[in-house]
Design an enzyme around this catalytic site. Structure first.
Site, PDB file in Angstrom:
ATOM      1  N   ASP A 119     -42.424  12.165  16.151  1.00  0.00           N
ATOM      2  CA  ASP A 119     -43.103  10.981  15.622  1.00  0.00           C
ATOM      3  C   ASP A 119     -44.422  10.853  16.395  1.00  0.00           C
ATOM      4  OD1 ASP A 119     -43.524   8.296  14.570  1.00  0.00           O
ATOM      5  OD2 ASP A 119     -42.850   7.601  16.547  1.00  0.00           O
ATOM      6  N   ASP A 131     -46.838   7.456  16.725  1.00  0.00           N
ATOM      7  CA  ASP A 131     -47.037   6.156  17.389  1.00  0.00           C
ATOM      8  C   ASP A 131     -45.782   5.737  18.167  1.00  0.00           C
ATOM      9  OD1 ASP A 131     -48.701   6.190  14.743  1.00  0.00           O
ATOM     10  OD2 ASP A 131     -49.680   4.720  16.029  1.00  0.00           O
ATOM     11  N   ASP A 161     -39.328   6.828  18.139  1.00  0.00           N
ATOM     12  CA  ASP A 161     -39.091   5.549  18.812  1.00  0.00           C
ATOM     13  C   ASP A 161     -38.663   4.417  17.886  1.00  0.00           C
ATOM     14  OD1 ASP A 161     -41.768   5.360  17.644  1.00  0.00           O
ATOM     15  OD2 ASP A 161     -41.865   3.443  18.702  1.00  0.00           O
TER      16      ASP A 161
HETATM   17 MG   LIG Z   1     -43.156   5.526  16.132  1.00  0.00          MG
END
Ligand SMILES: [Mg+2]
Length: 268
Positions: A20, A22, A198
């Site tokens: 991922d 961000d 995240d």
């Molecule tokens: Mg993310």
């Protein structure tokens, strides 16, 4: 139990690396366009790309164009808009779209929604919309409900909640699906997957990785399907630096060029 997850092992096999962006490779910022990839971190990803023979892909809620801009001059295999658009290592694009009249209708409805909630703003992603409410966190549940009500009459749409954002995207796409697609193609084919993410949207990718006997890593707190946890973006890079060094040492005849790196070509 999520709170007993350990840090991931230091691997020395040729995994397919999926990230991922961000909150994983770059810290979250109040606005999406304030996010940047630091130079030394970009260099580490370049080393990983070389040592893994190009088997590094980013799978993000951002568009392909944004991901290219953020990671330039590197050029990765990419999954954008949660997998609604995908670019393989040879530059081949595959995109899921929505009917233009529906896009027009959604745009008008979501623009009106943002006017009702000061501090929110609308981001267009080609075939998806994101309503950001980091500037209006207390209104989060109401923003979510109002966005859900707009998507609800349309079975071709799916709702995608995230950190201070709720998105409307085409149904049937996910990060997990995009990751599974990459695993059918060179240079990922035959490699076990490793994915780091995240947010809620990363859980579908964790699920696919776990099914394939790979390594799933959650960044930060929160319940997750991932088998391992790293506490921060900094922790991701500290772990990754040790992995890359280990892979480089295990390899013979590989010259690492930290400066003057050129993106891999379509010949891989
Ligand atoms: Mg993310």
């Amino acid at each position: 139990m999520a709170d007993v997850l350990s840090v991931p092992p230091l691997i020395s096999e040729p995994y397919g690396f999926f990230f991922d962006f961000d909150g994983t490779l770059a810290e979250l910022q109040p606005l999406p366009d304030q996010v940047a990839l630091l130079t030394e971190r970009r260099r580490l990803l370049a080393r990983l790309q070389i040592i893994s023979e190009g088997a590094v892909a980013l799978i993000s809620g951002r568009s392909l164009a944004e991901l290219d801009t953020l990671t330039a001059p590197l050029c990765f295999a990419l999954g954008g808009v949660h997998g609604a658009e995908r670019r393989d290592i040879n530059g081949q694009l595959s995109t899921v779209t929505l009917p233009p009249p529906l896009m027009v209708q959604l745009r008008a409805q979501l623009q009106a929604l943002c006017l009702r909630f000061p501090g929110t703003f609308l981001e267009e992603k080609g075939m998806a919309f994101a309503v950001h409410y980091r500037g209006a966190e207390q209104a989060g549940p109401a923003v979510y409900q109002a966005t859900a009500a707009i998507a609800q009459p349309h079975p071709e749409l799916a709702l995608q909640p995230g950190k201070c954002v709720v998105e409307i995207r085409p149904a049937g796409v996910s990060k997990g699906h995009a990751l599974a697609q990459f695993l059918t193609e060179p240079p990922f084919k035959g490699r076990r997957p490793l994915f780091i993410g995240d947010d809620i949207t990363d859980e579908s990718a964790f699920e696919v990785v776990n099914q394939r006997g790979g390594i799933s890593i959650k960044v930060g707190e929160g319940d997750t399907l991932a088998h391992y946890r790293l506490n921060s973006v900094t922790a991701v890079y500290l772990w990754l630096a040790r992995v890359v060094t280990r892979l480089e040492k295990a390899s013979t005849g590989v010259t690492v060029k930290g400066v003057g790196y050129e993106p891999f070509s379509g010949s891989l």
